[in-house]
Design a protein around this motif. Structure first.
Motif, PDB file in Angstrom:
ATOM      1  N   HIS A  41      -3.635   4.341  -1.336  1.00  0.00           N
ATOM      2  CA  HIS A  41      -4.016   3.592  -2.601  1.00  0.00           C
ATOM      3  C   HIS A  41      -2.995   2.163  -2.496  1.00  0.00           C
ATOM      4  CE1 HIS A  41      -0.721   5.541  -4.726  1.00  0.00           C
ATOM      5  NE2 HIS A  41      -1.063   4.576  -5.428  1.00  0.00           N
ATOM      6  N   THR A  42      -4.034   1.356  -3.339  1.00  0.00           N
ATOM      7  CA  THR A  42      -2.913   0.041  -3.781  1.00  0.00           C
ATOM      8  C   THR A  42      -3.231  -0.077  -5.050  1.00  0.00           C
ATOM      9  OG1 THR A  42      -4.851  -1.554  -3.581  1.00  0.00           O
ATOM     10  CG2 THR A  42      -3.739  -0.921  -1.546  1.00  0.00           C
ATOM     11  N   THR A  88       0.679  -1.356   0.043  1.00  0.00           N
ATOM     12  CA  THR A  88      -0.012  -0.089  -0.094  1.00  0.00           C
ATOM     13  C   THR A  88       0.777   1.239   0.027  1.00  0.00           C
ATOM     14  OG1 THR A  88      -1.832  -1.171   1.301  1.00  0.00           O
ATOM     15  CG2 THR A  88      -2.053   1.231   1.191  1.00  0.00           C
ATOM     16  N   GLU A 126      -7.983  11.395  -0.671  1.00  0.00           N
ATOM     17  CA  GLU A 126      -7.481  10.215  -0.730  1.00  0.00           C
ATOM     18  C   GLU A 126      -6.115  10.206  -0.169  1.00  0.00           C
ATOM     19  OE1 GLU A 126      -4.117   7.839  -2.340  1.00  0.00           O
ATOM     20  OE2 GLU A 126      -5.201   9.087  -3.864  1.00  0.00           O
ATOM     21  N   CYS A 133      -6.808  -0.929  -5.373  1.00  0.00           N
ATOM     22  CA  CYS A 133      -7.933   0.007  -4.567  1.00  0.00           C
ATOM     23  C   CYS A 133      -7.565   1.200  -4.604  1.00  0.00           C
ATOM     24  CB  CYS A 133      -7.936  -0.552  -3.146  1.00  0.00           C
ATOM     25  SG  CYS A 133      -9.002   0.024  -2.115  1.00  0.00           S
ATOM     26  N   PRO A 134      -8.301   2.080  -5.353  1.00  0.00           N
ATOM     27  CA  PRO A 134      -7.870   3.725  -5.298  1.00  0.00           C
ATOM     28  C   PRO A 134      -8.056   4.249  -4.128  1.00  0.00           C
ATOM     29  CG  PRO A 134      -9.911   3.044  -6.612  1.00  0.00           C
ATOM     30  CD  PRO A 134      -9.445   1.701  -6.306  1.00  0.00           C
ATOM     31  N   VAL A 135      -8.861   3.947  -3.309  1.00  0.00           N
ATOM     32  CA  VAL A 135      -9.209   4.622  -2.281  1.00  0.00           C
ATOM     33  C   VAL A 135      -8.899   3.647  -0.759  1.00  0.00           C
ATOM     34  CG1 VAL A 135     -10.650   6.100  -0.506  1.00  0.00           C
ATOM     35  CG2 VAL A 135     -10.714   6.218  -3.049  1.00  0.00           C
ATOM     36  N   TYR A 145     -15.579  -1.547  -2.171  1.00  0.00           N
ATOM     37  CA  TYR A 145     -14.659  -0.457  -2.306  1.00  0.00           C
ATOM     38  C   TYR A 145     -15.424   0.727  -2.357  1.00  0.00           C
ATOM     39  CZ  TYR A 145     -14.650   0.490  -7.303  1.00  0.00           C
ATOM     40  OH  TYR A 145     -15.150   1.170  -8.424  1.00  0.00           O
TER      41      TYR A 145
END
Length: 525
Positions: free
Chosen positions: A147-148, A109, A144, A151-153, A134
């Motif tokens: 992120h990963t 992350t 934000e 997963c944007p958030v 998500y």
């Protein structure tokens, strides 16, 4: 004792107790409440911060656990974890949907360590993810902050309102900097000072008990376990001889444990109290004869304990207070504070208050987790071997003996278990000596020997044997809800096997149980 408070609101997450424990590790007092807790109750509690747990539901589905928007308008910092993060966004006008890619397990992350929540956390860190849904659109006012790849958030904040949403679980050890993140929340964001300490707890609790009891008589069922032993010392230091401890030795304890309990709390011990030891082994063996069904054994052992304790209580006469070693997980599991006012105050003694004549129950440890109880025990001067005693089920060896229980089988499992624990203890000490005090990576959180109901043919010397098989169990676990078999070094297991077969007459085979939980359980029955 009035401490600053952070509350955890539970939405059915499996880690709810772990979240509270992690907060308390920062010397900040924390309590868990159901999501059904009334908003007025929250205002009355006046917490410094609020944490929303994970949960198994999707927040956008009808009937899913939720909370009113007012929670986020109290001016109190709120940290949402996983489901709690999604619920925050959903309630405040953001959008949560089924994720195109589910994330589960350790996940790389990328965080913005320029924000307070991630202060001291590396730009790239490993966290524990567990989600199907998500955050596809953040609510107004949020930005934000992590992120990963999928997963944007992974995290978002509204710094003005002090609202923080993180998609992962900082409370589990798999999140490498999880402790730092929670510390940042309670100290940097909530402004806590950290006034929850075990030394002050013991001191104030003794004073509180002394004032409550006055010149009354107090009765305690002492099992020799950590909780009841720490409760006994607190009461002994508070009221001395006004306390009577009844220790029922049902003959199903580990080797020498009955004598060890008497040595600490009996006439030759350090505590000025009345100690009654009831040696009831024969009585228990008679009741258990011919019984091999696990649940029936449990019920017989529990019922007989009540009968013996009742008999001893009647000899003492009227008592004013009954002491129980209830701890905080008992309280949480019996109905969370916001949902149920009825707490299982009779939990540890299985219904004794129905027929023991007493005025009030005292539960001096009901606010503490197990690790905190241990800290209090050390603070009070209890020996380490008792404070760090391994978890031991109420029915004792009765459920570590498969099938019928009798005196001979108890002797076999006691001797085998003693050897096993001794050799593992030696190996752990040796590892620590060779690695500057570091704990062995294979160190089990619980380990014991059980007696199977299997007998097999063997050869010892030139003679054929037909004896019992012993199973060794050792697990590593965070919360005892799930567990993995510990990888004890082969040479240690070999030493244990040789000693058991050579020293325990009646055993000719030793096996190691590799089963995880689930599908197995930690105990055998």
């Amino acid at each position: 004792m009035q401490n600053e408070l952070v509350i955890v609101i539970d939405f059915g997450g499996q880690y709810n107790q772990l979240v509270a424990r992690r907060v308390r590790e920062n010397n900040v007092y924390c309590e868990i409440y159901s999501y059904k807790i009334d908003i007025e109750k929250i205002k009355e509690l006046n917490p410094k911060g609020i944490i929303l747990t994970g949960g198994p539901n999707s927040c956008y589905e009808e009937g899913a656990p939720s909370y009113s928007k007012e929670l986020f308008e109290l001016g109190i910092p709120v940290l949402g974890l996983c489901y709690g993060a999604q619920l925050m966004m959903h309630t405040l006008g953001g959008k949560v949907e089924k994720a195109p890619v589910r994330e589960y397990g350790k996940t790389a992350t990328f965080v913005n360590n320029g924000v307070e929540l991630f202060d001291g956390v590396e730009d790239e860190t490993t966290v524990w993810m567990s989600h199907f849904d998500y955050i596809s659109k953040m609510a107004d006012g949020f930005e934000e902050i992590a992120h990963t790849a999928d997963c944007p958030v992974a995290a978002a904040q509204d710094e003005t309102r002090k609202l923080y949403a993180i998609q992962f679980h900082p409370e589990v050890l798999h999140t490498v900097r999880g402790k730092q993140i929670l510390s940042n929340f309670v100290y940097k964001i909530c402004g806590c000072a950290g006034d929850w300490r075990m030394d002050s707890f013991a001191e104030s609790k003794i004073k509180e008990i002394r004032e409550k009891v006055g010149d009354g008589k107090v009765l305690l069922a002492l099992s020799g376990g950590v909780d009841s032993s720490v409760a006994a010392v607190l009461l002994a230091k508070a009221v001395g001889k006004q306390l009577t401890c009844v220790f029922v030795d049902h003959g199903l304890l580990r080797k020498n444990e009955g004598d060890e309990v008497e040595q600490i709390f009996g006439p030759s011990g350090d505590y000025d109290l009345n100690f009654v030891r009831v040696n009831a082994a024969d009585r228990y063996y008679e009741k258990l004869a011919g019984v091999d069904e696990p649940e029936k054994k449990r019920k017989i052992i529990g019922e007989e304990f009540i009968r013996v304790f009742e008999e001893e209580a009647k000899k003492i006469g009227k008592v004013d207070f009954l002491v129980q070693g209830t701890i905080y997980p008992d309280v949480v599991e019996s109905g969370l504070g916001g949902e149920s006012a009825v707490i299982k105050s009779h939990h540890n003694v299985g219904g004794l208050p129905d027929y023991v004549d007493f005025k009030e129950i005292i539960e001096p440890l009901r606010d503490l987790f197990k690790d905190e109880v241990r800290k209090v025990g050390l603070e009070l001067g209890l020996p380490e071997y008792l404070v760090f005693r391994q978890p031991f089920p109420g029915p004792g060896l009765g459920i570590r003996i498969i099938g019928e229980v009798n005196a001979e089988k108890v002797r076999l499992v006691q001797d085998a278990d003693y050897i096993y624990r001794e050799e593992v203890g030696k190996a752990l000490d040796k590892y620590a000596e060779e690695h500057d005090g570091e704990a062995a990576p294979w160190k089990p959180d619980q380990y014991f020997a059980a007696l199977t109901n299997m007998r097999s043919v063997g050869v010892m010397g030139d003679e054929r044997t037909y004896d019992y098989a012993v199973a060794l169990r050792a697990v590593q676990t965070i919360d005892f809800m799930t567990a993995e078999s510990a990888q004890i070094p082969w040479e240690v297991l070999q030493t244990v096997m040789n000693r058991i077969i050579n020293e325990v007459k009646g055993v000719n085979r030793v096996m190691y149980d590799l089963t995880s939980k689930p599908p197995g359980t930690i105990e055998f029955e």
